[in-house]
Design a protein around this motif. Structure first.
Motif, PDB file in Angstrom:
ATOM      1  N   TYR A 138       0.849  -1.184   0.000  1.00 52.07           N
ATOM      2  CA  TYR A 138       0.000   0.000   0.000  1.00 52.07           C
ATOM      3  C   TYR A 138       0.892   1.244   0.000  1.00 52.07           C
ATOM      4  O   TYR A 138       1.176   1.826   1.036  1.00 52.07           O
ATOM      5  CB  TYR A 138      -0.925  -0.022   1.221  1.00 52.07           C
ATOM      6  CG  TYR A 138      -1.829   1.183   1.340  1.00 52.07           C
ATOM      7  CD1 TYR A 138      -2.307   1.845   0.215  1.00 52.07           C
ATOM      8  CD2 TYR A 138      -2.228   1.646   2.598  1.00 52.07           C
ATOM      9  CE1 TYR A 138      -3.139   2.945   0.321  1.00 52.07           C
ATOM     10  CE2 TYR A 138      -3.069   2.745   2.718  1.00 52.07           C
ATOM     11  CZ  TYR A 138      -3.513   3.390   1.575  1.00 52.07           C
ATOM     12  OH  TYR A 138      -4.330   4.480   1.677  1.00 52.07           O
ATOM     13  N   THR A 139       1.348   1.611  -1.187  1.00 54.76           N
ATOM     14  CA  THR A 139       2.257   2.754  -1.291  1.00 54.76           C
ATOM     15  C   THR A 139       1.647   3.879  -2.117  1.00 54.76           C
ATOM     16  O   THR A 139       2.254   4.931  -2.266  1.00 54.76           O
ATOM     17  CB  THR A 139       3.581   2.347  -1.982  1.00 54.76           C
ATOM     18  OG1 THR A 139       3.259   1.696  -3.210  1.00 54.76           O
ATOM     19  CG2 THR A 139       4.402   1.443  -1.097  1.00 54.76           C
ATOM     20  N   ARG A 140       0.462   3.652  -2.707  1.00 56.24           N
ATOM     21  CA  ARG A 140      -0.143   4.701  -3.528  1.00 56.24           C
ATOM     22  C   ARG A 140      -1.655   4.682  -3.380  1.00 56.24           C
ATOM     23  O   ARG A 140      -2.235   3.650  -3.016  1.00 56.24           O
ATOM     24  CB  ARG A 140       0.244   4.545  -5.003  1.00 56.24           C
ATOM     25  CG  ARG A 140       0.021   3.151  -5.546  1.00 56.24           C
ATOM     26  CD  ARG A 140       0.295   3.078  -7.018  1.00 56.24           C
ATOM     27  NE  ARG A 140      -0.872   3.521  -7.777  1.00 56.24           N
ATOM     28  CZ  ARG A 140      -0.906   3.573  -9.095  1.00 56.24           C
ATOM     29  NH1 ARG A 140       0.147   3.233  -9.790  1.00 56.24           N
ATOM     30  NH2 ARG A 140      -1.994   3.974  -9.720  1.00 56.24           N
ATOM     31  N   ASP A 141      -2.251   5.851  -3.659  1.00 54.89           N
ATOM     32  CA  ASP A 141      -3.707   5.972  -3.586  1.00 54.89           C
ATOM     33  C   ASP A 141      -4.285   5.688  -4.973  1.00 54.89           C
ATOM     34  O   ASP A 141      -4.280   6.561  -5.837  1.00 54.89           O
ATOM     35  CB  ASP A 141      -4.081   7.383  -3.105  1.00 54.89           C
ATOM     36  CG  ASP A 141      -5.584   7.623  -3.161  1.00 54.89           C
ATOM     37  OD1 ASP A 141      -6.338   6.653  -3.387  1.00 54.89           O
ATOM     38  OD2 ASP A 141      -6.003   8.786  -2.972  1.00 54.89           O
ATOM     39  N   ASN A 142      -4.786   4.507  -5.148  1.00 52.25           N
ATOM     40  CA  ASN A 142      -5.357   4.137  -6.447  1.00 52.25           C
ATOM     41  C   ASN A 142      -6.644   4.900  -6.750  1.00 52.25           C
ATOM     42  O   ASN A 142      -7.145   4.827  -7.872  1.00 52.25           O
ATOM     43  CB  ASN A 142      -5.642   2.632  -6.491  1.00 52.25           C
ATOM     44  CG  ASN A 142      -4.374   1.813  -6.598  1.00 52.25           C
ATOM     45  OD1 ASN A 142      -3.335   2.326  -7.017  1.00 52.25           O
ATOM     46  ND2 ASN A 142      -4.436   0.550  -6.213  1.00 52.25           N
ATOM     47  N   PHE A 143      -7.173   5.617  -5.748  1.00 47.40           N
ATOM     48  CA  PHE A 143      -8.408   6.388  -5.952  1.00 47.40           C
ATOM     49  C   PHE A 143      -8.121   7.857  -6.287  1.00 47.40           C
ATOM     50  O   PHE A 143      -9.038   8.668  -6.322  1.00 47.40           O
ATOM     51  CB  PHE A 143      -9.307   6.296  -4.720  1.00 47.40           C
ATOM     52  CG  PHE A 143      -9.879   4.921  -4.474  1.00 47.40           C
ATOM     53  CD1 PHE A 143      -9.808   3.926  -5.424  1.00 47.40           C
ATOM     54  CD2 PHE A 143     -10.506   4.626  -3.269  1.00 47.40           C
ATOM     55  CE1 PHE A 143     -10.341   2.660  -5.204  1.00 47.40           C
ATOM     56  CE2 PHE A 143     -11.059   3.373  -3.037  1.00 47.40           C
ATOM     57  CZ  PHE A 143     -10.971   2.386  -4.005  1.00 47.40           C
ATOM     58  N   TYR A 144      -6.867   8.184  -6.503  1.00 52.29           N
ATOM     59  CA  TYR A 144      -6.476   9.528  -6.969  1.00 52.29           C
ATOM     60  C   TYR A 144      -7.036  10.657  -6.094  1.00 52.29           C
ATOM     61  O   TYR A 144      -7.431  11.706  -6.604  1.00 52.29           O
ATOM     62  CB  TYR A 144      -6.925   9.742  -8.425  1.00 52.29           C
ATOM     63  CG  TYR A 144      -6.403   8.696  -9.381  1.00 52.29           C
ATOM     64  CD1 TYR A 144      -5.070   8.687  -9.782  1.00 52.29           C
ATOM     65  CD2 TYR A 144      -7.247   7.706  -9.874  1.00 52.29           C
ATOM     66  CE1 TYR A 144      -4.597   7.711 -10.661  1.00 52.29           C
ATOM     67  CE2 TYR A 144      -6.782   6.724 -10.745  1.00 52.29           C
ATOM     68  CZ  TYR A 144      -5.459   6.745 -11.131  1.00 52.29           C
ATOM     69  OH  TYR A 144      -4.993   5.777 -11.992  1.00 52.29           O
ATOM     70  N   GLY A 145      -7.122  10.410  -4.800  1.00 53.26           N
ATOM     71  CA  GLY A 145      -7.579  11.462  -3.890  1.00 53.26           C
ATOM     72  C   GLY A 145      -9.082  11.663  -3.859  1.00 53.26           C
ATOM     73  O   GLY A 145      -9.565  12.544  -3.134  1.00 53.26           O
ATOM     74  N   ALA A 146      -9.829  10.872  -4.604  1.00 51.61           N
ATOM     75  CA  ALA A 146     -11.295  11.039  -4.618  1.00 51.61           C
ATOM     76  C   ALA A 146     -11.858  10.756  -3.232  1.00 51.61           C
ATOM     77  O   ALA A 146     -11.419   9.821  -2.559  1.00 51.61           O
ATOM     78  CB  ALA A 146     -11.917  10.103  -5.650  1.00 51.61           C
ATOM     79  N   LYS A 147     -12.834  11.553  -2.838  1.00 54.09           N
ATOM     80  CA  LYS A 147     -13.413  11.412  -1.496  1.00 54.09           C
ATOM     81  C   LYS A 147     -14.809  10.787  -1.533  1.00 54.09           C
ATOM     82  O   LYS A 147     -15.484  10.701  -0.503  1.00 54.09           O
ATOM     83  CB  LYS A 147     -13.474  12.785  -0.805  1.00 54.09           C
ATOM     84  CG  LYS A 147     -12.121  13.420  -0.604  1.00 54.09           C
ATOM     85  CD  LYS A 147     -11.285  12.646   0.416  1.00 54.09           C
ATOM     86  CE  LYS A 147      -9.918  13.275   0.612  1.00 54.09           C
ATOM     87  NZ  LYS A 147      -8.880  12.293   0.927  1.00 54.09           N
ATOM     88  N   THR A 148     -15.242  10.430  -2.716  1.00 56.42           N
ATOM     89  CA  THR A 148     -16.518   9.702  -2.843  1.00 56.42           C
ATOM     90  C   THR A 148     -16.283   8.504  -3.758  1.00 56.42           C
ATOM     91  O   THR A 148     -15.709   8.643  -4.838  1.00 56.42           O
ATOM     92  CB  THR A 148     -17.613  10.604  -3.442  1.00 56.42           C
ATOM     93  OG1 THR A 148     -17.826  11.716  -2.571  1.00 56.42           O
ATOM     94  CG2 THR A 148     -18.921   9.835  -3.622  1.00 56.42           C
ATOM     95  N   VAL A 149     -16.727   7.353  -3.281  1.00 55.06           N
ATOM     96  CA  VAL A 149     -16.637   6.127  -4.086  1.00 55.06           C
ATOM     97  C   VAL A 149     -17.984   5.422  -4.033  1.00 55.06           C
ATOM     98  O   VAL A 149     -18.572   5.290  -2.959  1.00 55.06           O
ATOM     99  CB  VAL A 149     -15.560   5.150  -3.530  1.00 55.06           C
ATOM    100  CG1 VAL A 149     -15.450   3.913  -4.411  1.00 55.06           C
ATOM    101  CG2 VAL A 149     -14.209   5.837  -3.409  1.00 55.06           C
TER     102      VAL A 149
END
Ligand SMILES: Cc1cc2nc3c(=O)[nH]c(=O)nc-3n(C[C@H](O)[C@H](O)[C@H](O)COP(=O)(O)O)c2cc1C
Length: 174
Positions: free
Chosen positions: A72-83
């Protein structure tokens, strides 16, 4: 050009978002469009899980990496706060197609009202982990659900251009 067609042609995957939280009325509109996606025999095997709280977002971000053996070294959600996690009940023969169509409705509806989105994969692997299963259980979601896709949402902070379409996309029988 017809505006619905134009929307289909201009929707792009967005991987950079402003800090603004997706407004409730926008989220509700997108979810409504998801509910009206077609499904095999009209069985509606799909459910949509809206995630906006930081604790659950963090869990999904982490499992998106670790469930496929990555660190877990990156945010695969690109900083999105809603999924919106789309899951579908395997007991329906067409669940996978139904889930993918729901994802399409969500992304196209989002684009139509100025909300950026992107399909983030590995929802299946996420909900095959003990922690993923525990989340569904905690929420009272019972059944043989498979994660189909994570639809991340936010207001766009980029305007990507589409790749040219490949040659020989369409064939005619005559
Ligand atoms: C099944 C599927 C899985 C995808 N998974 C990811 C993903 O994990 N991460 C990502 O950044 N984009 C993902 N995408 C987005 C694609 O990369 C994107 O749709 C493609 O490059 C075409 O760009 P466009 O959506 O702007 O037309 C996925 C798209 C689909 C349909």
């Amino acid at each position: 050009m017809n505006s619905a067609i134009e929307n289909l042609l201009t929707r792009r995957s967005i991987r950079k978002y402003t800090d603004e939280k997706v407004r409730k009325e926008d989220l509700d509109t997108i979810l409504e469009a998801g509910k009206y996606a077609p499904s095999g025999s009209g069985k509606q095997p799909v459910i949509m899980l809206v995630v906006q709280d930081e604790e659950t977002l963090e869990l999904l971000r982490r499992l998106n990496c670790t469930s496929v053996g990555n660190e877990y070294t990156r945010d695969n959600f690109y900083g999105a706060k809603t999924v919106i996690v789309v899951l579908a009940d395997r007991s329906s023969r067409t669940y996978l197609y139904d889930g993918a169509l729901t994802m399409g409705n969500l992304m196209n509806a989002a684009a139509a009202i100025g909300v950026g989105s992107c399909w983030i994969h590995r929802a299946r692997e996420t909900f095959e982990t003990d922690e993923g299963k525990a989340l569904l259980k905690k929420l009272g979601i019972e059944g043989d659900y498979e994660g189909i896709g994570n639809c991340i949402l936010g207001y766009p902070a980029e305007t990507p251009v589409p790749k040219p379409r490949k040659e020989n996309f369409v064939y005619y029988s005559k």
